[in-house]
Design an enzyme around this catalytic site. Sequence first.
Site, PDB file in Angstrom:
ATOM      1  N   GLY A 296      -6.481   0.984   9.760  1.00  0.00           N
ATOM      2  CA  GLY A 296      -6.379   1.613   8.457  1.00  0.00           C
ATOM      3  C   GLY A 296      -5.726   2.987   8.506  1.00  0.00           C
ATOM      4  O   GLY A 296      -4.835   3.253   9.318  1.00  0.00           O
ATOM      5  N   SER A 297      -6.210   3.873   7.649  1.00  0.00           N
ATOM      6  CA  SER A 297      -5.549   5.164   7.462  1.00  0.00           C
ATOM      7  C   SER A 297      -5.678   6.116   8.640  1.00  0.00           C
ATOM      8  O   SER A 297      -5.023   7.166   8.640  1.00  0.00           O
ATOM      9  CB  SER A 297      -6.084   5.839   6.201  1.00  0.00           C
ATOM     10  OG  SER A 297      -5.705   5.113   5.048  1.00  0.00           O
ATOM     11  N   THR A 298      -6.480   5.789   9.638  1.00  0.00           N
ATOM     12  CA  THR A 298      -6.466   6.624  10.845  1.00  0.00           C
ATOM     13  C   THR A 298      -5.076   6.601  11.474  1.00  0.00           C
ATOM     14  O   THR A 298      -4.687   7.547  12.162  1.00  0.00           O
ATOM     15  CB  THR A 298      -7.509   6.145  11.879  1.00  0.00           C
ATOM     16  OG1 THR A 298      -7.253   4.776  12.208  1.00  0.00           O
ATOM     17  CG2 THR A 298      -8.924   6.293  11.344  1.00  0.00           C
ATOM     18  N   LYS A 300      -2.384   6.946   9.928  1.00  0.00           N
ATOM     19  CA  LYS A 300      -1.555   7.973   9.298  1.00  0.00           C
ATOM     20  C   LYS A 300      -1.490   9.236  10.170  1.00  0.00           C
ATOM     21  O   LYS A 300      -0.559  10.032  10.041  1.00  0.00           O
ATOM     22  CB  LYS A 300      -2.098   8.296   7.910  1.00  0.00           C
ATOM     23  CG  LYS A 300      -1.946   7.152   6.923  1.00  0.00           C
ATOM     24  CD  LYS A 300      -2.676   7.417   5.612  1.00  0.00           C
ATOM     25  CE  LYS A 300      -2.558   6.203   4.686  1.00  0.00           C
ATOM     26  NZ  LYS A 300      -3.386   6.339   3.474  1.00  0.00           N
TER      27      LYS A 300
END
Length: 576
Positions: A296-298, A300
């Site tokens: 997921g957004s980790t 990013k």
Amino acid sequence: MINFIKECRKEPEDLPASSFMLASRRRREVAMPRHRERFVIAVALFCAIYVVIGGRMAVWGAFPSDGGGYRYVPSQIMAARPDLLDRNGKVLATDIKTASLYAEPRRIVDADEAAELLLSVLPDLDPKTLHDRLSSKAGFAWLRRELTPRQQQEILKLGIPGIGFRTEKKRFYPGGPTAAHVVGLVNIDNQGIAGMEKYVDDAGYSALQSAGLAVDTDLKPVNLSLDLRVQHIVRDELAAAMQRYRSIAAGGVVLNVRTGEVLALASLPDYDPNNPVDALKKENLNRMSAGTFEMGSTFKTFTTAMALDSGLVKMTDSFDATKPIYIGGFRITDFHGKHRPLTVPEVFIYSSNIGSAKEAETVGIEGHKAFLTKMGLLTRMHTELPEVATPGQPKEWKLINSITISYGHGVMTTPLQTAVAAAALMNGGYLIPPTFLPRTEEQAAALAKQVVSKKTSDEMRYLFRLNVADDRGSGNLANIPGYKVGGKTGTANKVVGGKYSNTKKFNAFLSAFPIDNPQYVVLVVIDEPQPEPGKYYATAGMNAAPTVGAIIRRAAPLLKVKPDFGDSGKSLLVSY
């Protein structure tokens, strides 16, 4: 001549006395050698028979057979294993002596009675198998390994001929399930089959055992990098999180960013290696190193670091997040969209999918793939732990792949690899292989590989801290006064039936502390959490982030990380 023949045919009584005695002496002289030769042969045969019998008895005593080609080597069941210790000398695994039950079927008088008596003490034995072993013609047969002292005493009272005990070494884990996935376990023959127990065997111990050199030997203990105190805290907080957020699983790791040492790694649900009946259950997988997930957004974190390190993007740059992105029939939007241009820090703290996608577009597909590969996120990780999964990525990277991967969908990697890559962004830009053994900073420096510049590392530390300290950041619930925590949340929709689910999520919070001079990375993942009572959302900021905060609050003092409360805090401490 005729007269001589006549004389010889005369009966003894017809012969003169002197002639009879001479003839008898001649017959004895002819017969004596024959009797002596027969006697010597008989004695020799008698001795040979007893030598053969003695030899066979010696062979049976050393190598009893169970009738199935089994050969028992006494040194193997008494082979000692080295103790496993944590970094502070606390015992994680050690050997204890235990008794195992065997039979010599040839000495069993009544197999039916013996089986009935043994079943009264060990009712879980299979009656047919037990009777078959007791009534066989074998010289040796195992009946039950690793008895309790009480079971041994009760069987001794039965007084069954042909039943005996052999002392074996059994592995004992004082901490039970506390560090099960790291320490691992052994099989019934005290051979390592998982975790660091298997690593010890593969590193040379099994060769010593096979050679019979591990018997009654004071083997040097093996120290691991784990800190049992921190390990307990991580597991305890994960268990509390699973209950609080009603999740199906959770995991966590604490990693030293300067040495690559793993100080704690836990994955729940787990098992007790003292009773490893549940070790192979699918749900008890070591999710931190043997499971791959879309993080997921980790991710990013790595997209932003890539953009900054490429030199094509600066902290002051902005990306237009006014409208969704449409590509390949897909609509890409933000969870809480601001519908305006966002600066690089805003892309990070608002966790903008649109902004991250445009960062990846700026670098390009090949540059994106090369960067993640350089960070160790797309290839199998090398460490002592045998249970390590291989990441998954698209066979062919297209623009749609690069865009979705920028915000953590389309690539599967292990949580431990994610933590290792993040450590490189926190320690000045050096990727250090993880280890479960003690390692000094000098040893780590010899293995380190610079993957980003120090400037990029400094900028990522700033963004990590901003995302936690700023009320607008998704990680503000991990903010622990005095420890300057920084980090990035990740809420990934899980794939169910080939489609992304809107209800089942895999959440993560990737953090480091103290952020002004990072020493440790802490990563927590929570699988399929539910909203807390009275709350609507179950995003990572609502569950994984506060779990990391709880771990840091309890573990930091044990790790000798001094809190910094600023000038007001110093005045408060002086007053005490």
